[in-house]
Design a protein around this motif. Structure first.
Motif, PDB file in Angstrom:
ATOM      1  N   LYS A   1      -8.247  22.190   8.312  1.00 23.20           N
ATOM      2  CA  LYS A   1      -9.151  22.859   7.369  1.00 23.20           C
ATOM      3  C   LYS A   1      -9.579  21.967   6.209  1.00 23.20           C
ATOM      4  O   LYS A   1     -10.686  22.101   5.693  1.00 23.20           O
ATOM      5  N   VAL A   2      -8.677  21.093   5.770  1.00 23.39           N
ATOM      6  CA  VAL A   2      -8.919  20.322   4.537  1.00 23.39           C
ATOM      7  C   VAL A   2      -8.988  18.842   4.873  1.00 23.39           C
ATOM      8  O   VAL A   2      -7.991  18.215   5.248  1.00 23.39           O
ATOM      9  N   ASP A   3     -10.162  18.275   4.719  1.00 22.36           N
ATOM     10  CA  ASP A   3     -10.365  16.861   5.027  1.00 22.36           C
ATOM     11  C   ASP A   3      -9.493  15.974   4.144  1.00 22.36           C
ATOM     12  O   ASP A   3      -9.477  16.108   2.924  1.00 22.36           O
ATOM     13  N   ASN A   4      -8.724  15.099   4.785  1.00 21.88           N
ATOM     14  CA  ASN A   4      -7.944  14.066   4.079  1.00 21.88           C
ATOM     15  C   ASN A   4      -6.817  14.635   3.223  1.00 21.88           C
ATOM     16  O   ASN A   4      -6.305  13.967   2.316  1.00 21.88           O
ATOM     17  N   ILE A   5      -6.393  15.862   3.475  1.00 18.27           N
ATOM     18  CA  ILE A   5      -5.319  16.459   2.687  1.00 18.27           C
ATOM     19  C   ILE A   5      -4.048  15.616   2.785  1.00 18.27           C
ATOM     20  O   ILE A   5      -3.735  15.045   3.833  1.00 18.27           O
ATOM     21  N   CYS A   6      -3.331  15.517   1.681  1.00 19.23           N
ATOM     22  CA  CYS A   6      -2.031  14.848   1.653  1.00 19.23           C
ATOM     23  C   CYS A   6      -0.949  15.923   1.619  1.00 19.23           C
ATOM     24  O   CYS A   6      -0.946  16.780   0.734  1.00 19.23           O
ATOM     25  N   ILE A   7      -0.034  15.863   2.594  1.00 20.51           N
ATOM     26  CA  ILE A   7       1.056  16.829   2.664  1.00 20.51           C
ATOM     27  C   ILE A   7       2.380  16.085   2.585  1.00 20.51           C
ATOM     28  O   ILE A   7       2.633  15.154   3.344  1.00 20.51           O
ATOM     29  N   GLY A   8       3.209  16.500   1.648  1.00 22.47           N
ATOM     30  CA  GLY A   8       4.556  15.956   1.533  1.00 22.47           C
ATOM     31  C   GLY A   8       5.570  17.047   1.826  1.00 22.47           C
ATOM     32  O   GLY A   8       5.239  18.235   1.865  1.00 22.47           O
ATOM     33  N   THR A   9       6.817  16.655   2.026  1.00 20.43           N
ATOM     34  CA  THR A   9       7.849  17.645   2.309  1.00 20.43           C
ATOM     35  C   THR A   9       9.201  17.176   1.800  1.00 20.43           C
ATOM     36  O   THR A   9       9.348  16.049   1.321  1.00 20.43           O
ATOM     37  N   ASP A  10      10.186  18.071   1.882  1.00 20.36           N
ATOM     38  CA  ASP A  10      11.577  17.777   1.540  1.00 20.36           C
ATOM     39  C   ASP A  10      12.431  17.960   2.786  1.00 20.36           C
ATOM     40  O   ASP A  10      12.176  18.861   3.596  1.00 20.36           O
ATOM     41  N   VAL A  11      13.455  17.119   2.910  1.00 22.15           N
ATOM     42  CA  VAL A  11      14.393  17.232   4.022  1.00 22.15           C
ATOM     43  C   VAL A  11      15.815  17.099   3.474  1.00 22.15           C
ATOM     44  O   VAL A  11      16.085  16.226   2.656  1.00 22.15           O
ATOM     45  N   ILE A  12      16.691  17.984   3.932  1.00 23.77           N
ATOM     46  CA  ILE A  12      18.112  17.888   3.588  1.00 23.77           C
ATOM     47  C   ILE A  12      18.858  17.269   4.761  1.00 23.77           C
ATOM     48  O   ILE A  12      18.724  17.722   5.899  1.00 23.77           O
ATOM     49  N   VAL A  13      19.628  16.258   4.476  1.00 24.76           N
ATOM     50  CA  VAL A  13      20.402  15.554   5.508  1.00 24.76           C
ATOM     51  C   VAL A  13      21.882  15.908   5.358  1.00 24.76           C
ATOM     52  O   VAL A  13      22.419  15.910   4.249  1.00 24.76           O
ATOM     53  N   GLY A  14      22.529  16.213   6.481  1.00 24.06           N
ATOM     54  CA  GLY A  14      23.971  16.438   6.462  1.00 24.06           C
ATOM     55  C   GLY A  14      24.386  17.855   6.141  1.00 24.06           C
ATOM     56  O   GLY A  14      25.519  18.082   5.691  1.00 24.06           O
ATOM     57  N   PHE A  15      23.502  18.836   6.374  1.00 20.87           N
ATOM     58  CA  PHE A  15      23.906  20.231   6.213  1.00 20.87           C
ATOM     59  C   PHE A  15      25.086  20.508   7.150  1.00 20.87           C
ATOM     60  O   PHE A  15      25.135  19.975   8.261  1.00 20.87           O
TER      61      PHE A  15
ATOM     62  N   LYS B   1       6.989   4.440   6.484  1.00 24.80           N
ATOM     63  CA  LYS B   1       6.021   4.162   7.550  1.00 24.80           C
ATOM     64  C   LYS B   1       4.886   5.180   7.532  1.00 24.80           C
ATOM     65  O   LYS B   1       3.709   4.827   7.635  1.00 24.80           O
ATOM     66  N   LYS B   2       5.252   6.458   7.369  1.00 19.42           N
ATOM     67  CA  LYS B   2       4.239   7.507   7.333  1.00 19.42           C
ATOM     68  C   LYS B   2       3.326   7.341   6.107  1.00 19.42           C
ATOM     69  O   LYS B   2       2.111   7.545   6.188  1.00 19.42           O
ATOM     70  N   ARG B   3       3.931   6.986   4.987  1.00 15.06           N
ATOM     71  CA  ARG B   3       3.153   6.775   3.760  1.00 15.06           C
ATOM     72  C   ARG B   3       2.158   5.633   3.945  1.00 15.06           C
ATOM     73  O   ARG B   3       0.988   5.736   3.553  1.00 15.06           O
ATOM     74  N   LYS B   4       2.611   4.548   4.557  1.00 11.43           N
ATOM     75  CA  LYS B   4       1.721   3.405   4.793  1.00 11.43           C
ATOM     76  C   LYS B   4       0.570   3.807   5.719  1.00 11.43           C
ATOM     77  O   LYS B   4      -0.584   3.429   5.489  1.00 11.43           O
ATOM     78  N   ASN B   5       0.876   4.576   6.762  1.00 14.56           N
ATOM     79  CA  ASN B   5      -0.173   5.022   7.687  1.00 14.56           C
ATOM     80  C   ASN B   5      -1.220   5.861   6.968  1.00 14.56           C
ATOM     81  O   ASN B   5      -2.421   5.733   7.213  1.00 14.56           O
ATOM     82  N   TYR B   6      -0.756   6.721   6.059  1.00 16.50           N
ATOM     83  CA  TYR B   6      -1.693   7.557   5.311  1.00 16.50           C
ATOM     84  C   TYR B   6      -2.554   6.698   4.386  1.00 16.50           C
ATOM     85  O   TYR B   6      -3.775   6.897   4.292  1.00 16.50           O
ATOM     86  N   LEU B   7      -1.925   5.735   3.723  1.00 18.05           N
ATOM     87  CA  LEU B   7      -2.682   4.868   2.813  1.00 18.05           C
ATOM     88  C   LEU B   7      -3.733   4.060   3.573  1.00 18.05           C
ATOM     89  O   LEU B   7      -4.852   3.860   3.075  1.00 18.05           O
ATOM     90  N   GLU B   8      -3.391   3.594   4.758  1.00 16.82           N
ATOM     91  CA  GLU B   8      -4.342   2.798   5.544  1.00 16.82           C
ATOM     92  C   GLU B   8      -5.594   3.587   5.878  1.00 16.82           C
ATOM     93  O   GLU B   8      -6.696   3.034   5.955  1.00 16.82           O
ATOM     94  N   LYS B   9      -5.441   4.896   6.060  1.00 16.22           N
ATOM     95  CA  LYS B   9      -6.587   5.746   6.382  1.00 16.22           C
ATOM     96  C   LYS B   9      -7.517   5.932   5.188  1.00 16.22           C
ATOM     97  O   LYS B   9      -8.652   6.412   5.349  1.00 16.22           O
ATOM     98  N   GLN B  10      -7.041   5.570   3.992  1.00 20.33           N
ATOM     99  CA  GLN B  10      -7.849   5.748   2.779  1.00 20.33           C
ATOM    100  C   GLN B  10      -8.752   4.554   2.492  1.00 20.33           C
ATOM    101  O   GLN B  10      -9.688   4.659   1.688  1.00 20.33           O
TER     102      GLN B  10
END
Length: 429
Positions: free
Chosen positions: A288-302, A363-372
């Motif tokens: 729906k949203v062109d070029n939207i940036c989505i971030g998230t949180d992850v908990i490790v070791g639950f 790696k994901k951040r770099k991929n997103y930046l390259e698209k900009q």
């Protein structure tokens, strides 16, 4: 003869909501005759706005108190906020601490400090579930963007989370009161407002939801951007994505907590969605949203997280169009239900898994930046640092530009040319 003006400094630990509340407390103390100074300067009183989301937040409080006592040996220390609310008695045992003030009373800070008691004061009453107003505007003289608190507390009770005990039940800010502060912040020069709270998607005051808040804010002249801080996927109104258009002021940015890519772990966490539901929303947002940036949180070791559960998280994060993620190591808290769960994950395994996710995030951040690269985007510049003017796009990209012009708090188009670490170098269009 006038009494000597008392000086006070603030130190904020933790989330954006804490920063918003610190700005309000600072302004409130100024209006009561205090002079607010930097944390490295001598002060009569030092206020620490505490955090207790993780054990690192707890440790930060102790470390900061030690630092304060080296810089300001004679300062009285006030500990306020989340850790104060849940661990007040423990904090009272720390030498030099004069006040421990929970979340219910911390906005009464000016009146509390004026009493100047001879004995240390513990003030952590139960948090009332009432909707609220905020007495003064949190004008942030140190930052270009300002935080605007619209909500507090949470009713979700995720099994790993201390927040409902530290912040109380979900409650919303009186609708009209939001815009009184917004107008003051905009008149003070803030061109971007960041909507903050604990669970802001649950905002509900007299049938007004978060979309109504955003719609009214878009009408304010002088305001260039509205940004949403962290939000839960299941609480996002259906029309929110429709508001992220090039002609609107709502940033093309969402930070949506995932926490785990395993349905087994999500169920144990008492999260209110499955991985399929989470994925569906992320994909819908990117369509729906062109070029939207989505971030998230992850908990490790639950507790109970096996290699297979962790690999499910890695697979899902690799597959989804998420630009970056914050990685948190699980830790038992005083009140969370998961502290009683069996099958705790050892520290070495948590560190190993965290490193894997942090590398994937880079790696994901770099991929997103390259698209900009090659795009022209509007940038709200903040400061001159190391020879570059630094600012952010609405998609939360850090942009650096060399210019002889004074770009502080300027909102200008920039052509994005090449990547520099986690930022993009650009040229003014």
């Amino acid at each position: 003869m006038n009494k000597k003006q008392k000086t006070v400094s603030f130190y904020t630990i933790g989330c954006r909501l804490n920063k918003a509340e610190t700005a309000v407390m600072e302004q409130s103390l100024k209006e009561h005759g205090y002079r607010v100074t930097g944390i490295k300067n001598p002060a009569d009183i030092v206020v620490v706005n505490t955090c207790t989301v993780t054990e690192n937040g707890d440790a930060d409080t102790r470390r900061i108190i030690n630092r304060i006592q080296k810089i300001n040996k004679n300062a009285q220390i006030a500990l306020v906020g989340c850790q104060a609310q849940t661990q007040g008695k423990e904090l009272m045992t720390i030498p030099g601490v004069q006040w421990v003030i929970g979340n219910q009373l911390k906005m009464d800070l000016p009146e509390i400090l004026q009493n100047n008691p001879t004995e240390p004061q513990l003030m952590t009453p139960e948090i009332k579930p009432d909707n609220f107003t905020i007495p003064v505007a949190g004008i942030d003289t140190r930052h270009t963007r300002a935080n605007l608190k619209i909500q507090d507390g949470c009713n979700f009770f995720c099994s790993y989370c201390e927040i409902p005990y530290a912040r109380g039940r979900a409650r919303s800010r009186v609708f009209d009161d939001i815009f009184k502060e917004a107008e003051i912040l905009i008149n003070a020069g803030h061109k971007e407002l960041i909507l903050t709270g604990i669970n802001i998607g649950t905002y509900n005051y007299n049938n007004h939801n978060i979309s109504d808040v955003i719609s009214k804010l878009t009408q304010f002249k002088g305001l260039k951007r509205i940004r949403i801080s962290s939000i839960e996927a299941k609480t996002i109104p259906d029309n929110l994505l429709d508001m992220m258009t090039p002609f609107n002021k709502l940033c093309r940015y969402l930070h949506i907590s995932m926490q785990s890519g395993s349905n087994t772990i999500l169920k144990a966490m008492n999260r209110r969605y499955t991985t399929d539901e989470f994925s569906e929303y992320i994909l819908q947002a990117t369509q729906k949203v062109d070029n939207i940036c989505i971030g998230t949180d992850v908990i490790v070791g639950f507790p109970g997280e096996t290699d297979d559960h962790f690999n499910e998280s890695v697979e899902l994060l690799t597959k989804l169009p998420i630009a970056y993620f914050h990685v948190f190591s699980y830790s038992d808290r005083k009140n969370n239900k998961s502290r009683l769960f069996p099958d705790k994950v050892d520290k070495a395994t948590i560190e190993k898994r965290s490193l894997i996710l942090r590398k994937l995030s880079q790696k994901k951040r770099k991929n997103y930046l390259e698209k900009q690269l090659g795009r022209t985007e509007k940038v709200l510049f903040e400061q001159l640092k190391n020879g570059y003017w630094s600012g952010l796009t609405d998609t939360f990209i850090r942009v650096l530009v060399k210019s002889e012009l004074n770009l502080a708090n300027q909102y200008v188009p920039v052509k994005l040319s090449h990547i520099n670490n986690q930022a993009i170098i650009g040229t003014l269009s």
